[in-house]
Design a protein around this motif. Structure first.
Motif, PDB file in Angstrom:
ATOM      1  N   ASP A  51     -28.851  17.437  -4.993  1.00 25.72           N
ATOM      2  CA  ASP A  51     -29.977  17.015  -5.792  1.00 25.72           C
ATOM      3  C   ASP A  51     -29.794  15.333  -5.734  1.00 25.72           C
ATOM      4  O   ASP A  51     -29.029  14.722  -4.799  1.00 25.72           O
ATOM      5  CB  ASP A  51     -29.722  17.527  -7.248  1.00 25.72           C
ATOM      6  CG  ASP A  51     -29.023  16.696  -7.894  1.00 25.72           C
ATOM      7  OD1 ASP A  51     -27.986  16.685  -7.223  1.00 25.72           O
ATOM      8  OD2 ASP A  51     -28.840  17.015  -9.497  1.00 25.72           O
TER       9      ASP A  51
ATOM     10  N   LEU B 216     -34.996  15.227 -15.938  1.00 23.85           N
ATOM     11  CA  LEU B 216     -34.275  14.988 -14.926  1.00 23.85           C
ATOM     12  C   LEU B 216     -35.028  14.335 -13.972  1.00 23.85           C
ATOM     13  O   LEU B 216     -34.045  13.238 -13.548  1.00 23.85           O
ATOM     14  CB  LEU B 216     -35.457  16.310 -14.286  1.00 23.85           C
ATOM     15  CG  LEU B 216     -34.447  17.418 -13.717  1.00 23.85           C
ATOM     16  CD1 LEU B 216     -34.363  18.923 -13.314  1.00 23.85           C
ATOM     17  CD2 LEU B 216     -32.891  18.022 -14.233  1.00 23.85           C
TER      18      LEU B 216
ATOM     19  N   ASN C 251     -31.965  21.948 -14.381  1.00 30.21           N
ATOM     20  CA  ASN C 251     -32.059  22.135 -13.074  1.00 30.21           C
ATOM     21  C   ASN C 251     -32.461  23.737 -12.522  1.00 30.21           C
ATOM     22  O   ASN C 251     -32.965  24.720 -12.017  1.00 30.21           O
ATOM     23  CB  ASN C 251     -31.523  22.005 -12.014  1.00 30.21           C
ATOM     24  CG  ASN C 251     -31.699  20.450 -11.191  1.00 30.21           C
ATOM     25  OD1 ASN C 251     -32.509  20.553 -10.873  1.00 30.21           O
ATOM     26  ND2 ASN C 251     -30.680  19.742 -11.470  1.00 30.21           N
TER      27      ASN C 251
END
Length: 308
Positions: A180, A258, A275
């Motif tokens: 990520d 996020l 996530n």
């Protein structure tokens, strides 16, 4: 000079969910089961929409695209994460890492756009019921879907390019089960400010703008529903958008947590938890939400079983 003299990292090691072998195997079983149900559930919706002539409407055209997107989204995460948790596939080259990041963020952006398009579709259906078929025709619905997919991938292109220009000198361990943007920023030994700025701006443009369109659409929808005289009429109107409203609340809530923040540095464990919800749980919930709360889908499902 310090950056140039240090050894460049060529691949990352993903930690996944550190713990005992039994706990990791348990997680693998849960992930595999949820992934299987996600693919079966979303593929069933696509099949139902394709086979049932009464579902050949813009609303279900959007829904089938959402289902296809969810299959792609969770497929980009779960198979690799299972290998990470089992310890058989914990390494990932930087190029593959950037590719996964681009793929997941692009699909996430597409989902934001698609959900706002579905909200606009419900707005037209409830606020302009007599003109709906002429306003939301097949040509417009196709253009809106193509724009969502194209916009989602274009929105992340610059961010992925900037991330690919980062230099990594070590450490090479990512405390996550996927690659990520937060992890890339934390491990980079070059200036991350351009990427952080791009991440924040793209988040505002994609997530917040889509959320605003959705909220405004539902403000008009709720206003129109409240003006309906009969209780039965209000119930029927609300039932046509309740499933979508549930999905929107879940998706935008977790996505804004996020990505819509001025700095990408935050708790790794909390990011992993959110996530997991975003990439594994949400794609599983969507088909169940739409089938359990949608009479037309349940009827089509019943007819499909009767034919068998």
């Amino acid at each position: 000079k310090d950056v140039a003299n240090r050894t460049k990292v060529e691949e990352f090691i993903l930690l996944g969910f550190p713990g005992t072998w039994h706990s990791r195997v348990s997680l693998v079983v849960v992930f595999a089961l949820m992934y299987s149900l996600t693919v079966i559930g979303n593929a069933s919706i696509i099949g139902l929409v394709w086979m049932s002539s009464n579902l050949h409407t813009p609303m279900y055209f959007f829904l089938s695209n959402l289902s296809f997107l969810e299959i792609c989204y969770t497929t980009g995460v779960v198979p690799k994460s299972i290998g990470v948790m089992l310890g058989t596939s914990q390494t990932m080259s930087i190029r593959v890492c950037i590719l996964q990041l681009f793929f997941l963020l692009s699909l996430g952006s597409t989902e934001c756009f698609l959900l706002s398009v579905m909200a606009y579709d419900r707005y037209l259906a409830i606020c302009y019921p007599l003109r709906y078929s002429s306003l939301m025709n097949s040509g417009l619905s196709t253009r809106l879907v193509l724009s969502s997919w194209l916009g989602g991938f274009l929105a992340i292109s610059l961010l992925a390019f900037l991330t690919s220009r980062l230099t990594f000198c070590g450490p090479d361990v990512i405390n996550h089960f996927l690659c990520d943007i937060d992890s890339c920023l934390a491990l980079s030994c070059s200036d991350t400010w351009p990427v952080e700025l791009a991440t924040f701006l793209v988040s505002i443009i994609v997530v917040v703008a889509s959320c605003v369109v959705t909220l405004v659409s539902y403000m008009y929808i709720i206003s129109s529903i409240l003006r309906i005289q009969s209780v039965r009429g209000r119930k029927k109107a609300f039932s046509t958008c309740s499933a979508h409203l549930s999905v929107v609340t879940i998706w935008f809530g977790s996505t804004m947590f996020l990505y819509v923040k001025p700095s990408a540095h935050s708790s790794p464990d909390l990011n992993k938890l959110v996530n997991t919800f975003n990439t594994v749980v949400t794609p599983l919930l969507n088909p169940f939400i739409y089938t359990l709360r949608n009479k037309e889908v349940k009827q089509a499902l019943g007819r499909a079983f009767q034919k068998k």
